[in-house]
Design an enzyme around this catalytic site. Sequence first.
Site, PDB file in Angstrom:
ATOM      1  N   LYS A 114      57.363 -14.364  50.575  1.00  0.00           N
ATOM      2  CA  LYS A 114      57.877 -14.195  51.930  1.00  0.00           C
ATOM      3  C   LYS A 114      56.739 -14.169  52.945  1.00  0.00           C
ATOM      4  CE  LYS A 114      61.118 -11.116  54.381  1.00  0.00           C
ATOM      5  NZ  LYS A 114      62.001  -9.937  54.212  1.00  0.00           N
ATOM      6  N   SER A 189      66.288 -10.822  55.999  1.00  0.00           N
ATOM      7  CA  SER A 189      65.141 -11.545  56.500  1.00  0.00           C
ATOM      8  C   SER A 189      64.405 -12.364  55.425  1.00  0.00           C
ATOM      9  CB  SER A 189      64.141 -10.561  57.125  1.00  0.00           C
ATOM     10  OG  SER A 189      63.693  -9.618  56.172  1.00  0.00           O
ATOM     11  N   SER A 213      67.895  -7.242  53.315  1.00  0.00           N
ATOM     12  CA  SER A 213      67.106  -8.461  53.477  1.00  0.00           C
ATOM     13  C   SER A 213      66.791  -9.186  52.180  1.00  0.00           C
ATOM     14  CB  SER A 213      65.801  -8.143  54.208  1.00  0.00           C
ATOM     15  OG  SER A 213      66.056  -7.843  55.558  1.00  0.00           O
TER      16      SER A 213
END
Length: 519
Positions: A114, A189, A213
């Site tokens: 990420k 996210s 997320s």
Amino acid sequence: MTDRVRDIAGEGGPFDLPVVRSGILCPLRQANNVEFMEWNFRSAEELSAALRAGEVTSVELTDEAIARIERDDKVINAICVPDFDRARAAAHRADQARARGEDRPLLGIPVTVKESYNIAGLPTTWGMTMHRDYVPAEDAVQVSRLDAAGAVVLGKTNVPLGLQDIQSFNEIYGTTNNPWDHDRTSGGSSGGSAAALACGFGALSIGSDLAGSLRTPAHFCGIYAHKPTLGLAATRGMVAPPGPALPDDLDLAVVGPMARTARDLTLLLDVMAGPDPLTRGVAYHLTLPPARHQRLADFRILVLDEHPLIPTGSAVRAGVNRVADALADAGARVERHSPQLPDLTEAAGLYMQLLFSGSVARFPVEAYEQLQTRAAALNANDQSLDAAQLRAMVFSHRDWIEANNRRELHRHGWRQFFAEFDAVVCPITPTPAFPHDHNPNPLERRIDIDGIAYPYFDQLVWAGLATMPGLPATAIPAGRSPEGLPVGVQLIGPMFEDRTPLQLAELLEQKIGGFRTPK
């Protein structure tokens, strides 16, 4: 604008990304070439076995993954910061290490990370334009653990602005589309990571979870993810730029694994788990207890498909019930109600208080004062989630301590609950992936649940059920909606008994199936 962003965004800017309509086949959906299907959708466990057997090399796996990304990611936009040169070099080193007889947990396995994790030499922006040129000098602790385990990092995956959305788009890197329907979000996210896995861009990814997320993108993209127990995996270096990488204990937030199989989640969690050596000593080792059961028939499950504060859409309810039926068919004890379950309404309000009080802690003084004025104007009888969120944004320290004390009461309630049950099966969000909504004011957005509009952030109540008390939760695929979109559910387990929901996920995968490639 870099060449990479220009390629993705087009001349009109990153928010003018051309969308491939769901009725038009994109290259991903035409991917029936053997050269691109040989290894890209294999599990990390399968790839490790093939590497050990000499059936393939890490260089070959890495080259194949890079070729797939270069071919398919222009329409998905999952990999926002490619690192292909260093990936090829790492793959070459992995093959050399294996030739010397080494065999580490992820040796030679292509993975993604990420964007919010620091990787030395690559930008960490969290989607914020003022930090587009920030490049950390040191890896996050979890990136270091990937490296120590022998993983090959292909690059970084896209995120929303400041990680504060249920979608993944920002002005630097543009929008990540859902591999199943490009008009819809991949989630946030960790949406870039979920889309990457669904597209076969690496076998594993690492993300983070504060408001679903990890779990929400997994649900939207049809993959697996695990939100670990709070504090189980060190978070240092998963920090908004340009903040220093300190061994903070973050309230509510965790880092965790994403994969295409349940067994791969466990493989990656074993690499990630453990406290920060800066605070607990390098020799310290955390041992998680084994799963409570090895057979579905032995599990005691509470199934929830309704929340008092927001309805559950029919597609998600069907997914929950599919899992419930499979458990009952396997002989598990399945209940729909329990007096031991902590109050869902109070839990949701408390979660919103803790979430939003932390989210505005670094707001400018002027913005904070405006929030104070708005909160003071609220009617004292207004107990809606919107009101709870606004009041939380201006919490005093005394207010926060009181909320934290109430959280401890909920944790005690969960301990009593898990003396009678082994896991909870429930939704992650009320709907499958929703259409892109880039309204700059999220408070004006709405979520459509079977034709009725609800406040956008109200859908977080299901994610908060596990997040607020810090419980582990595993997201698993649970079928498809009538429109063909993935539907997932979460399996919530007892604190620091992460292996119990992970084992349940593995058994359910054998029973009802798991990840399917986008069609």
